[in-house]
Design a protein around this motif. Sequence first.
Motif, short mmCIF file in Angstrom:
data_model
loop_
_atom_site.label_atom_id
_atom_site.label_comp_id
_atom_site.label_asym_id
_atom_site.label_seq_id
_atom_site.Cartn_x
_atom_site.Cartn_y
_atom_site.Cartn_z
N ASP A 317 -41.58 -21.24 20.46
CA ASP A 317 -41.43 -19.80 20.63
C ASP A 317 -40.33 -19.22 19.75
N ARG A 318 -39.82 -20.01 18.80
CA ARG A 318 -38.83 -19.51 17.85
C ARG A 318 -39.26 -19.90 16.44
N ALA A 319 -38.63 -19.28 15.45
CA ALA A 319 -39.05 -19.46 14.05
C ALA A 319 -38.44 -20.72 13.45
N PHE A 320 -38.70 -21.86 14.11
CA PHE A 320 -38.17 -23.13 13.62
C PHE A 320 -39.05 -23.69 12.50
N GLU A 321 -38.43 -24.38 11.57
CA GLU A 321 -39.14 -25.09 10.51
C GLU A 321 -38.45 -26.43 10.31
N VAL A 322 -39.22 -27.48 10.14
CA VAL A 322 -38.68 -28.79 9.80
C VAL A 322 -38.97 -29.04 8.32
N LEU A 323 -37.91 -29.16 7.54
CA LEU A 323 -38.08 -29.42 6.11
C LEU A 323 -37.90 -30.91 5.85
N PRO A 324 -38.89 -31.56 5.25
CA PRO A 324 -38.75 -32.98 4.93
C PRO A 324 -37.70 -33.18 3.84
N PRO A 325 -37.19 -34.40 3.69
CA PRO A 325 -36.13 -34.67 2.69
C PRO A 325 -36.51 -34.22 1.28
N ALA A 326 -37.80 -34.31 0.95
CA ALA A 326 -38.22 -33.99 -0.42
C ALA A 326 -38.11 -32.51 -0.74
N THR A 327 -38.15 -31.65 0.27
CA THR A 327 -38.11 -30.21 0.01
C THR A 327 -36.84 -29.54 0.50
N PHE A 328 -36.01 -30.27 1.26
CA PHE A 328 -34.77 -29.68 1.75
C PHE A 328 -33.74 -29.63 0.62
N ARG A 329 -33.27 -28.42 0.33
CA ARG A 329 -32.25 -28.24 -0.70
C ARG A 329 -31.08 -27.47 -0.09
N PRO A 330 -29.95 -28.13 0.14
CA PRO A 330 -28.80 -27.40 0.70
C PRO A 330 -28.44 -26.17 -0.12
N SER A 331 -28.72 -26.19 -1.42
CA SER A 331 -28.37 -25.05 -2.26
C SER A 331 -29.17 -23.80 -1.92
N ASP A 332 -30.29 -23.96 -1.19
CA ASP A 332 -31.09 -22.81 -0.79
C ASP A 332 -30.52 -22.12 0.46
N LEU A 333 -29.53 -22.74 1.08
CA LEU A 333 -28.98 -22.17 2.31
C LEU A 333 -27.93 -21.12 1.98
N PRO A 334 -27.75 -20.14 2.88
CA PRO A 334 -26.62 -19.22 2.72
C PRO A 334 -25.31 -20.00 2.70
N THR A 335 -24.29 -19.42 2.12
CA THR A 335 -23.03 -20.14 1.91
C THR A 335 -22.46 -20.72 3.19
N VAL A 336 -22.45 -19.95 4.28
CA VAL A 336 -21.87 -20.45 5.52
C VAL A 336 -22.67 -21.64 6.06
N MET A 337 -24.00 -21.62 5.88
CA MET A 337 -24.83 -22.72 6.36
C MET A 337 -24.65 -23.96 5.47
N ARG A 338 -24.43 -23.73 4.19
CA ARG A 338 -24.17 -24.85 3.29
C ARG A 338 -22.80 -25.46 3.60
N LYS A 339 -21.83 -24.64 3.93
CA LYS A 339 -20.53 -25.15 4.35
C LYS A 339 -20.67 -26.03 5.59
N ALA A 340 -21.48 -25.57 6.53
CA ALA A 340 -21.70 -26.35 7.76
C ALA A 340 -22.32 -27.71 7.43
N PHE A 341 -23.31 -27.71 6.54
CA PHE A 341 -23.95 -28.97 6.17
C PHE A 341 -22.96 -29.92 5.50
N ASP A 342 -22.17 -29.40 4.58
CA ASP A 342 -21.21 -30.25 3.87
C ASP A 342 -20.19 -30.84 4.82
N LEU A 343 -19.73 -30.03 5.78
CA LEU A 343 -18.71 -30.51 6.72
C LEU A 343 -19.28 -31.51 7.72
#
Length: 353
Positions: A317-343
């Motif tokens: 019931d929410r707009a969830f998406e699972v991105l496989p390793p081959a298509t997940f690019r941290p660089s596509d995330l907004p800056t704050v979300m990329r910071k969260a991933f890096d940390l």
Amino acid sequence: MSKAKAADLLAWYDVHARDLPWRVPPGSNLTPDPYRIWLSEVMLQQTTVAAVKDYFTRFTTLWPTVTDLAAAEDARVMGEWAGLGYYARARNLLKCARVVANDLGGVFPDTEEGLRTLPGIGPYTAAAIAAIAHERQAVVMDGNVERVMARLHDIHTPLPAAKPELKAEAAALTPALRPGDYAQAVMDLGATICTPRSPACGICPWRTPCAARVAGTAAELPKKTPKKAKPVRLGIAYLGRTPDGGWLLERRPDRGLLGGMLGWPGTDWAEATPNDTPPLPADWRDAGAEARHTFTHFHLRLALRVAVIDPAQIPTDRAFEVLPPATFRPSDLPTVMRKAFDLARTAMETLPD
């Protein structure tokens, strides 16, 4: 006197114009492309020239014309925009491109009035496109121009109250001939000579007529009304990884901060400590880190939780998406979300498969 000032500045610009990827150099036989001028001006809103250059080059390589951009997938454009911030600009970029491509035959209007009817184009952007791309005698006002006008005329009224007075002075100087080069020249003067701190008055083409230089007040202008302190908002982001290495992301609503962007599921951002409410059942662990980011109106502190998740538990019931390793690019995330991933990356490496 106004004509002499404009002529002096244009003579300086002919020698010292900045080399920018969206600019046609002075004296060139090339015609400025309204699409490139529009794209650069939208990107430059609230963003430095240095930060924009690579984005502009990438966008114009991927989408050389406004028609190409109009046909692009929303998610691809938002992903390429990631990191520039102020994501409403990217949404309006697509809306505007589609109006121009689909309703106007791929041709931008050539007047300020016509340009302001397009999505996301306000007074400054309309004036810039009209002047630079169409040689209209438009008054282009950005922070650099405001600073130059305040110093040239020794205006001590603080911003933002001074804006009408500064624009009137800028309008009086804008020439009928070469208004596009003149607009870029004033902006270059503010960016390279009449800088916020330690202006290089000795080599300024407007050194002689500058009233603030004579009065010794240049370094303190323009004056600004003090800003209120930004509040701090708190939130929790949940970084879930599937056993096969995919990542659980959620597309944010079109309206609001980071609208239309993919990011980590999380709580609302509020000044009160949020309830720890994960998006699905899992062994969520504190990542021991906090992503911090500053938006226009507030500072954000985002606590991080990590877990290996069961895809079968993901709510529908929410707009969830699972991105496989081959298509997940941290660089596509907004800056704050990329910071969260890096940390959180170190904490994720300790999770069981």
